[in-house]
Design a protein around this motif. Structure first.
Motif, PDB file in Angstrom:
ATOM      1  N   ALA A  68       0.840  -1.202   0.000  1.00  0.00           N
ATOM      2  CA  ALA A  68       0.000   0.000   0.000  1.00  0.00           C
ATOM      3  C   ALA A  68       0.876   1.254   0.000  1.00  0.00           C
ATOM      4  CB  ALA A  68      -0.933   0.004   1.204  1.00  0.00           C
ATOM      5  N   MET A  69       1.944   1.236   0.793  1.00  0.00           N
ATOM      6  CA  MET A  69       2.862   2.383   0.803  1.00  0.00           C
ATOM      7  C   MET A  69       3.556   2.529  -0.552  1.00  0.00           C
ATOM      8  SD  MET A  69       4.451   1.994   4.648  1.00  0.00           S
ATOM      9  CE  MET A  69       5.768   3.143   4.333  1.00  0.00           C
ATOM     10  N   GLY A  70       3.890   1.418  -1.176  1.00  0.00           N
ATOM     11  CA  GLY A  70       4.507   1.455  -2.504  1.00  0.00           C
ATOM     12  C   GLY A  70       3.583   2.074  -3.538  1.00  0.00           C
ATOM     13  N   VAL A  71       2.300   1.707  -3.473  1.00  0.00           N
ATOM     14  CA  VAL A  71       1.319   2.302  -4.395  1.00  0.00           C
ATOM     15  C   VAL A  71       1.241   3.815  -4.171  1.00  0.00           C
ATOM     16  CG1 VAL A  71      -1.142   2.410  -4.964  1.00  0.00           C
ATOM     17  CG2 VAL A  71      -0.019   0.183  -4.706  1.00  0.00           C
ATOM     18  N   ALA A  72       1.212   4.233  -2.896  1.00  0.00           N
ATOM     19  CA  ALA A  72       1.167   5.669  -2.587  1.00  0.00           C
ATOM     20  C   ALA A  72       2.414   6.369  -3.112  1.00  0.00           C
ATOM     21  CB  ALA A  72       1.029   5.885  -1.085  1.00  0.00           C
ATOM     22  N   LEU A  73       3.553   5.702  -3.006  1.00  0.00           N
ATOM     23  CA  LEU A  73       4.791   6.303  -3.494  1.00  0.00           C
ATOM     24  C   LEU A  73       4.836   6.384  -5.016  1.00  0.00           C
ATOM     25  CD1 LEU A  73       7.568   4.913  -1.121  1.00  0.00           C
ATOM     26  CD2 LEU A  73       6.630   7.230  -1.240  1.00  0.00           C
ATOM     27  N   ILE A  74       4.015   5.613  -5.686  1.00  0.00           N
ATOM     28  CA  ILE A  74       3.923   5.731  -7.143  1.00  0.00           C
ATOM     29  C   ILE A  74       2.978   6.878  -7.509  1.00  0.00           C
ATOM     30  CG2 ILE A  74       3.032   4.604  -9.229  1.00  0.00           C
ATOM     31  CD1 ILE A  74       4.194   1.982  -8.093  1.00  0.00           C
ATOM     32  N   VAL A  75       1.891   6.999  -6.774  1.00  0.00           N
ATOM     33  CA  VAL A  75       0.906   8.041  -7.068  1.00  0.00           C
ATOM     34  C   VAL A  75       1.495   9.433  -6.829  1.00  0.00           C
ATOM     35  CG1 VAL A  75      -1.311   9.014  -6.343  1.00  0.00           C
ATOM     36  CG2 VAL A  75      -1.076   6.546  -6.658  1.00  0.00           C
ATOM     37  N   LEU A  76       2.195   9.622  -5.722  1.00  0.00           N
ATOM     38  CA  LEU A  76       2.739  10.941  -5.407  1.00  0.00           C
ATOM     39  C   LEU A  76       3.704  11.465  -6.481  1.00  0.00           C
ATOM     40  CD1 LEU A  76       3.153  10.638  -1.553  1.00  0.00           C
ATOM     41  CD2 LEU A  76       1.404  11.900  -2.812  1.00  0.00           C
ATOM     42  N   PRO A  77       4.651  10.665  -6.977  1.00  0.00           N
ATOM     43  CA  PRO A  77       5.505  11.166  -8.059  1.00  0.00           C
ATOM     44  C   PRO A  77       4.728  11.475  -9.340  1.00  0.00           C
ATOM     45  CG  PRO A  77       6.587   9.348  -6.979  1.00  0.00           C
ATOM     46  CD  PRO A  77       5.183   9.414  -6.439  1.00  0.00           C
ATOM     47  N   LEU A  78       3.677  10.707  -9.614  1.00  0.00           N
ATOM     48  CA  LEU A  78       2.864  11.012 -10.799  1.00  0.00           C
ATOM     49  C   LEU A  78       2.213  12.388 -10.659  1.00  0.00           C
ATOM     50  CD1 LEU A  78       1.200   7.550 -11.536  1.00  0.00           C
ATOM     51  CD2 LEU A  78       3.063   8.677 -12.781  1.00  0.00           C
ATOM     52  N   VAL A  79       1.721  12.680  -9.467  1.00  0.00           N
ATOM     53  CA  VAL A  79       1.151  14.002  -9.208  1.00  0.00           C
ATOM     54  C   VAL A  79       2.240  15.069  -9.356  1.00  0.00           C
ATOM     55  CG1 VAL A  79       0.101  15.476  -7.437  1.00  0.00           C
ATOM     56  CG2 VAL A  79      -0.718  13.130  -7.760  1.00  0.00           C
ATOM     57  N   ALA A  80       3.436  14.780  -8.856  1.00  0.00           N
ATOM     58  CA  ALA A  80       4.545  15.736  -8.967  1.00  0.00           C
ATOM     59  C   ALA A  80       4.914  15.974 -10.428  1.00  0.00           C
ATOM     60  CB  ALA A  80       5.751  15.240  -8.186  1.00  0.00           C
ATOM     61  N   ILE A  81       4.949  14.931 -11.229  1.00  0.00           N
ATOM     62  CA  ILE A  81       5.264  15.072 -12.655  1.00  0.00           C
ATOM     63  C   ILE A  81       4.194  15.917 -13.340  1.00  0.00           C
ATOM     64  CG2 ILE A  81       5.400  13.816 -14.843  1.00  0.00           C
ATOM     65  CD1 ILE A  81       6.780  11.545 -13.259  1.00  0.00           C
ATOM     66  N   TRP A  82       2.935  15.648 -13.029  1.00  0.00           N
ATOM     67  CA  TRP A  82       1.840  16.432 -13.611  1.00  0.00           C
ATOM     68  C   TRP A  82       1.989  17.905 -13.226  1.00  0.00           C
ATOM     69  CZ3 TRP A  82      -1.837  19.158 -10.819  1.00  0.00           C
ATOM     70  CH2 TRP A  82      -2.840  19.756 -11.585  1.00  0.00           C
ATOM     71  N   ALA A  83       2.254  18.187 -11.950  1.00  0.00           N
ATOM     72  CA  ALA A  83       2.378  19.569 -11.481  1.00  0.00           C
ATOM     73  C   ALA A  83       3.577  20.260 -12.131  1.00  0.00           C
ATOM     74  CB  ALA A  83       2.499  19.604  -9.960  1.00  0.00           C
ATOM     75  N   LEU A  84       4.684  19.553 -12.240  1.00  0.00           N
ATOM     76  CA  LEU A  84       5.869  20.116 -12.881  1.00  0.00           C
ATOM     77  C   LEU A  84       5.567  20.451 -14.338  1.00  0.00           C
ATOM     78  CD1 LEU A  84       8.884  20.845 -12.936  1.00  0.00           C
ATOM     79  CD2 LEU A  84       9.353  18.448 -13.479  1.00  0.00           C
ATOM     80  N   GLY A  85       4.957  19.521 -15.038  1.00  0.00           N
ATOM     81  CA  GLY A  85       4.603  19.754 -16.439  1.00  0.00           C
ATOM     82  C   GLY A  85       3.666  20.938 -16.598  1.00  0.00           C
TER      83      GLY A  85
END
Length: 156
Positions: A39-56
Motif C-alpha cells: 500500500a505504501m509502494g502504491v502511494a509512493l507511485i501516485v505521489l511522483p505522478l502528481v509531482a510530474i503532472w504539477a511540474l509539467g
C-alpha cells in the motif's frame, strides 16, 4: 540561459532525481509481499505522478506566459510605465500600485483581450500581488488560445 531558467532547470532536475529515488523505494515496497508495504509502494507511485503532472503544468505555464510576453514585445505593446526599480530588480511597490488602476480599467473595457489581461498581470506583479498576477496570466493564456483557435481557417 537566464537566471530564472537556470533555477527552473535545477529545480526540475532535482524533482526528477527525487521521483527516480522514490520510484526505486516504491518498487522495493511493492515486491516486499507485505500488504502495508505494498500500500505504501502504491502511494509512493501516485505521489511522483502528481509531482510530474504539477511540474509539467508549471513548465507549460511558464512557456506560454513567455510566448505571450514575447508576442506583446514584438507588437510593441508592453507597458512603458516609468517605475522605480530596486537594486534587486523588483519594482518599488508604490510605483506598481500607481500604474495598476490604468491596467485594471483596460481589462474592464476589454474583458476578453488577452493583451489587456497580460498587462494587468504585469501590473499585479509590480504591485507585489503574485497570486493575482498568475491568475491574470492564466486568463490571458486562455483568451489568447481561444483567439488563435478562432483565427484558424475551418477545414471542410
Amino acid at each position: 540561459m537566464s537566471g530564472p531558467r537556470i533555477g527552473v532547470a535545477v529545480m526540475s532536475a532535482l524533482l526528477l532525481l527525487y521521483i527516480f529515488l522514490v520510484g526505486q523505494r516504491a518498487w522495493l515496497l511493492l515486491i516486499s509481499g507485505d500488504p502495508i508495504a505494498i500500500a505504501m509502494g502504491v502511494a509512493l507511485i501516485v505521489l511522483p505522478l502528481v509531482a510530474i503532472w504539477a511540474l509539467g503544468r508549471e513548465l507549460w505555464f511558464g512557456v506560454r506566459a513567455e510566448q505571450l510576453g514575447r508576442r506583446l514585445e514584438a507588437e510593441d505593446a508592453l507597458p512603458e510605465d516609468v517605475v522605480t526599480v530596486r537594486p534587486s530588480g523588483r519594482v518599488m511597490r508604490e510605483d506598481g500600485d500607481a500604474v495598476f488602476p490604468e491596467y485594471r480599467a483596460e481589462v474592464e473595457a476589454a474583458p476578453e483581450s488577452w493583451r489587456a489581461w497580460y498587462r494587468l498581470a504585469l501590473a499585479y506583479d509590480a504591485a507585489g500581488d503574485r497570486k493575482r498576477a498568475r491568475a491574470a496570466v492564466r486568463t490571458a493564456i486562455r483568451f489568447e488560445t481561444a483567439e488563435r483557435r478562432a483565427a484558424r481557417p475551418s477545414g471542410g
